[in-house]
Write a protein that holds these residues in place. Structure first.
Motif: not given
Length: 966
Positions: A444, A461, A463, A466
């Motif tokens: 992130y 935040e 991304i 993931e």
């Protein structure tokens, strides 16, 4: 070469005493040259470059051991200051989707040590142990290659990469027999030759930085030589006579791992030579530190007269208190989702890399380290980030701003790296995991604009990517790295480790600087807020200028539950990266008690180049007048050997009226209610921590159901009045072996993994959890073997052609037999034979998980396994020590203890673990044999009173001893 080294070291030591004994600064402790220097050919000219072949193993670096923390010494009792005092703009500005994301490397090493450097046309990616070079589009220009293609050896690990912006050269380092430093001859890392230098003086965890007059390196070492300076000018020229100087770091205190960092240049705007800063965190949980702070040293090297070079005494820069110790200093701290291995928080480390940037009015330095933001027994990793400033080259440094960043939705955030762009914007890449959504480890970023409120990461935040699985084993990352693109001095490249069908290093490319000239939006709805609302509520918002040009006459509107209430105009001017407050003339009708309203606000500036960030939505509730809530039973908590415990609860007033007298009650296991009254007034929106005057006796080894409730008359919301909690009093211990071992392939191949368990009393119950991969898992036979060689068959060739045991728990109390399960056997199962065969036997000793591959062809990997034995014992000082012959524990006064182990048969390293009565680890150390014995001292004068267990183990032999802290 060794003779030369020690001769020079002796000479340097003499010069140091002669020149600096009466001064504050310290001189060099070593002056010399490289042990070896050669020119390596360009990668493009190699006919058969050595290709990286991943070997799965855990890197046993020195960071794991020798933790000089003092249990209980850190006085911080409240959560992190910055978490408790969030600025309203924290995380409010939307981040941009990364412009490029790609997996840059694959390696099964534990950890993968990801890092990169960015040049005008190339991205140099390093990992443990290999490298690969890309262009700016993410296209690989080489394969994954071994270090030998540059250094002539594959060394150990800890590759680093830097781009010398001033010289337009690449600088790459490797930890091998000492440290290797390679400097390219041109700016093209594929076609260039390399000047390679070897320095045997360096020990471990070398981190290289680039400065105006040298290359500088830190070292994890207990020797006098703590930091190194390399003669950059001659290394660029390929001169074998390039000097190396070593220095101490006066006044440094560590927990046993030396991980300071030199600042490194971010661009071509270099400061004057000299005064290169070294920074390190100083934690008041460590012996010799009374206040959390940053230490900063300045190194001045005189390359013409090296003996006159100096390292300054440290400057102490006080910062807000922090909690820097996780689990007594252990590697294994942060629990992954769904029972995955507990992984490393990377504590007590200035993370890679501390960055420097020079501006017209000042110089800035930014760096970070991990902290535990939760002062309770729970953990939530966050990132303490720091900006220091000085008014000009060589001037004193001081704290300009600091903050603690926590990831969204309760996730852990750690393993960060941050850098500043040419505008003064800060970007920070980091790892996040867990939280309410139970996310796997992922990459992130966040950041802040130069004019944003101090101490605040305003970028939400965002991304990068993931992960799709848990990290196997306990080792993770060791570091990450962010770098700035010299093409525009704005674009940031971040590299870190995650799982994507195996261990990978993932790169994300993003900017904090504006992308557009004309771009505004509402980033916050400040009022109304949940509470007692009316039919004429004021709506106040914040409008942010994302663009590069000032903007004025901005249309802004708001809706309630989808219906447009007003469109008005902000007539003032908003500077770039600035925020203004705007209050609507129109009011909002929010008068229905108990209703939740969705308020949406947005801008509609003509010509806005990015419509995705124009507005936001916020839910507010018109709360009831009378609403008391039982929010949490905070104590007791489950543990080992509980007795009489106070019942502590957290209640809140969710209504609009002050509660002056609140009846509350608790019971245990449905028994009689204990009724009391909170007489302290609780204002609207307030909370109160209450301890019942009547405790409860939890001394039986069992599970208890504790229920607490509020009983406010005329309470409008009875659904939040009552809460329950399970409290388990156990005499149970949990131990995990995270070391990975191959399983098979091949008929009869046996895999043994051992847990050395210490404890008191005899066994009443055993549970086992296993994580392993294996294709055609029906080939696998699995047994647990106790210290007395009692064997229990856990699984005998179950699952046929299916794959894997994933978070598989073997428990006699399970309702499903392993024979009835299907791969990957996730959940709790009754084993083939009862684990009760161990009942009544001693708990202490070596427990072996034995896995036998019964057929050829398929194989796999044991990822980790855990043992949970429970004891019939109640801790008592009168009990006999597990081993009183070879281990001696001496209270040397004031609850300070010395542990001594004498055993002629043991010659290797011995690990010491200290546990409290609940089985929680509070200290970790590694001991070396000196003058025929192993010994260490530790300070328990700050620790809670009670009984503790000292465990000493060399992996085969185990010794335990009780100590009583009075």
């Amino acid at each position: 070469m060794k003779t030369k080294f020690y001769r020079l070291l002796t000479l340097a030591a003499f010069l140091t005493v002669a020149l600096f004994s009466a001064q504050d600064a310290k001189g060099p402790t070593f002056i010399g040259t490289a042990d070896k220097m050669f020119v390596a050919p360009a990668i493009s000219t190699l006919k058969n470059p050595e290709v990286f072949v991943s070997v799965e193993k855990e890197m046993k670096d020195r960071r794991f051991y020798k933790h000089e923390i003092v249990p209980g010494k850190d006085p911080q009792k409240t959560d992190d200051h910055f978490v408790l005092n969030r600025h309203e703009l924290e995380g409010k500005i939307p981040g941009k989707t990364p412009s490029l994301v790609f997996d840059a490397a694959a390696s099964t090493s534990q950890p993968t040590d990801p890092a990169l450097a960015v040049g005008p046309d190339h991205v140099f990616v390093v990992f443990n142990t290999g490298f690969i070079i890309y262009d700016k589009n993410g296209t690989a220009l080489t394969g994954q290659l071994t270090p030998s293609n540059i250094f002539g050896t594959n060394g150990c690990c800890d590759l680093t990469a830097s781009y010398d912006h001033v010289a337009q050269r690449w600088v790459v380092s490797l930890l091998g027999n000492g440290a290797y430093v390679a400097v390219s001859k041109t700016s093209n890392p594929v076609t260039t030759q390399w000047n390679v230098y070897q320095y045997s003086a360096v020990n471990d965890y070398q981190k290289l930085s680039v400065w105006s007059d040298g290359y500088y390196m830190t070292d994890n070492t207990s020797s006098t030589n703590k930091i190194y300076a390399f003669e950059r000018e001659k290394m660029l020229a390929g001169d074998p006579a390039a000097k190396i100087l070593a220095f101490p770091l006066p006044g440094i205190v560590t927990s046993g791992f030396f991980s300071p960092q030199f600042l490194t240049l971010s661009d071509t705007n270099a400061p004057s030579p000299g005064n290169v800063p070294v920074v390190y965190m100083q934690d008041d949980a460590w012996s010799g530190v009374s206040q959390d702070h940053i230490k900063l040293w300045n190194l001045n090297v005189n390359w013409a007269t090296p003996a006159s070079s100096t390292i300054s005494q440290p400057v102490q820069i006080n910062i807000q208190p922090f909690i820097g110790v996780f689990d007594g200093g252990s590697f294994y701290n942060l629990v992954q989702p769904n029972g995955g291995a507990t992984i490393d928080a990377l504590q007590a480390t200035i993370m890679n890399q501390a960055q420097f940037r020079k501006f017209a009015t000042h110089n800035s330095a930014v760096f970070n380290f991990v902290v535990d933001t939760d002062a309770s027994a729970a953990k939530r990793a966050g990132i303490r980030w720091i900006e220091l400033r000085q008014s000009g080259d060589g001037q004193p440094w001081s704290l300009y701003q600091e903050g603690t960043y926590t990831a969204a939705a309760g996730k852990h955030a750690w393993n960060a790296s941050l850098i500043m762009d040419m505008q003064g914007n800060i970007g920070m890449g980091y790892t996040a995991m867990g939280g309410t959504a139970n996310k796997f480890v992922g990459s992130y970023y966040t950041g802040r604009k130069a004019n944003d409120p101090l101490g605040t990461m305003t970028i939400a935040e965002t991304i990068i990517k993931e992960g799709n699985a848990n990290i196997p084993g306990g080792r993770y990352g060791d570091y990450s790295k962010i770098d700035i693109d010299p093409s525009d001095n704005k674009t940031m490249w971040y590299d870190t480790e995650y799982m994507n069908n195996g261990r990978k290093n993932v790169i994300g490319v993003f900017k904090i600087a504006p992308n557009y000239l004309k771009d505004v939006g509402v980033v916050s709805i400040d009022t109304p807020v949940t509470g007692a609302l009316t039919n004429a509520e004021t709506v106040k918002v914040k409008i942010y200028n994302f663009g590069e040009n000032p903007q004025s006459n901005i249309p802004v509107s708001f809706k309630v539950n989808g219906a447009t209430i007003a469109t008005e105009t902000y007539t003032g001017t908003i500077a770039p990266a600035a925020t203004v407050d705007y209050t609507f003339t129109a009011k909002a009708n929010l008068s229905t008690e108990g209703q939740t309203y969705a308020i949406a606000a947005e801008t509609s500036l003509a010509g806005d180049e990015d419509l995705t960030n124009n507005g936001i939505t916020k839910n507010v509730t018109h709360v009831f007048q009378w609403d008391a809530s039982m929010d949490e039973i905070t104590a007791p908590v489950s543990g080992g050997f509980l007795n009489s415990q106070p019942i502590k609860v957290k209640v809140s007033n969710k209504g609009t009226q002050t509660i002056t007298s609140l009846p509350v009650a608790y019971n245990v296991d449905g028994g009689s209610w204990v009724n009391e009254t909170i007489t302290t007034p609780i204002p609207a929106g307030g909370t109160f921590d209450y301890t019942f005057t009547a405790p409860f006796n939890f001394s039986q080894i069992k599970s208890y159901n504790v229920t607490a409730k509020t009983m406010l008359p005329n309470d409008s919301v009875p659904t939040n009045d009552e809460i329950s909690k399970t409290v388990v009093n156990s005499a149970c211990y949990t131990s995990t072996n995270n070391t990975q071992y191959p399983i098979g392939p091949g008929s009869g191949v046996v895999t043994n993994s051992v847990i050395s368990q210490t404890g008191i009393g005899n066994i009443t119950k055993v549970k086992v959890k296993v994580n392993l991969t294996h294709t055609w898992v029906g080939d696998v036979e699995m047994k647990l073997i106790g210290p007395d060689n009692t064997e229990v068959m856990l699984a005998n060739r179950r699952g046929s052609s299916g794959d894997n045991y994933t978070n598989t728990i073997f428990d006699d109390d399970a309702t499903t037999a392993i024979s009835s399960g299907t791969p990957p056997f996730t959940g709790t199962f009754k084993p083939e034979s009862p684990l009760s065969a161990f009942n009544g036997k001693p708990i202490t000793g070596n427990w072996t998980l034995r896995i036998t591959d019964k057929a050829n062809g398929d194989g796999g990997q044991l990822l980790n396994w855990s043992l949970e034995p429970c004891s019939d014992a109640v801790l008592a000082v009168s009990q006999t020590d597990v081993d009183s012959n070879k281990v001696q524990v001496v209270n040397v006064g004031n609850n300070k203890f010395k542990v001594i182990l004498k055993d002629k048969a043991i010659t290797g390293n011995v690990n010491m673990n200290l546990y409290n009565g609940a089985g929680q680890q509070v200290l970790v150390k590694r001991l070396n044999k000196t003058t025929g014995e192993y010994s260490t001292e530790f300070d328990m004068s700050y620790a809670p009173k009670g009984l503790y267990i000292v465990k000493l183990s060399d992996g085969t032999n185990n010794f335990s001893k009780k100590i009583l802290v009075k």
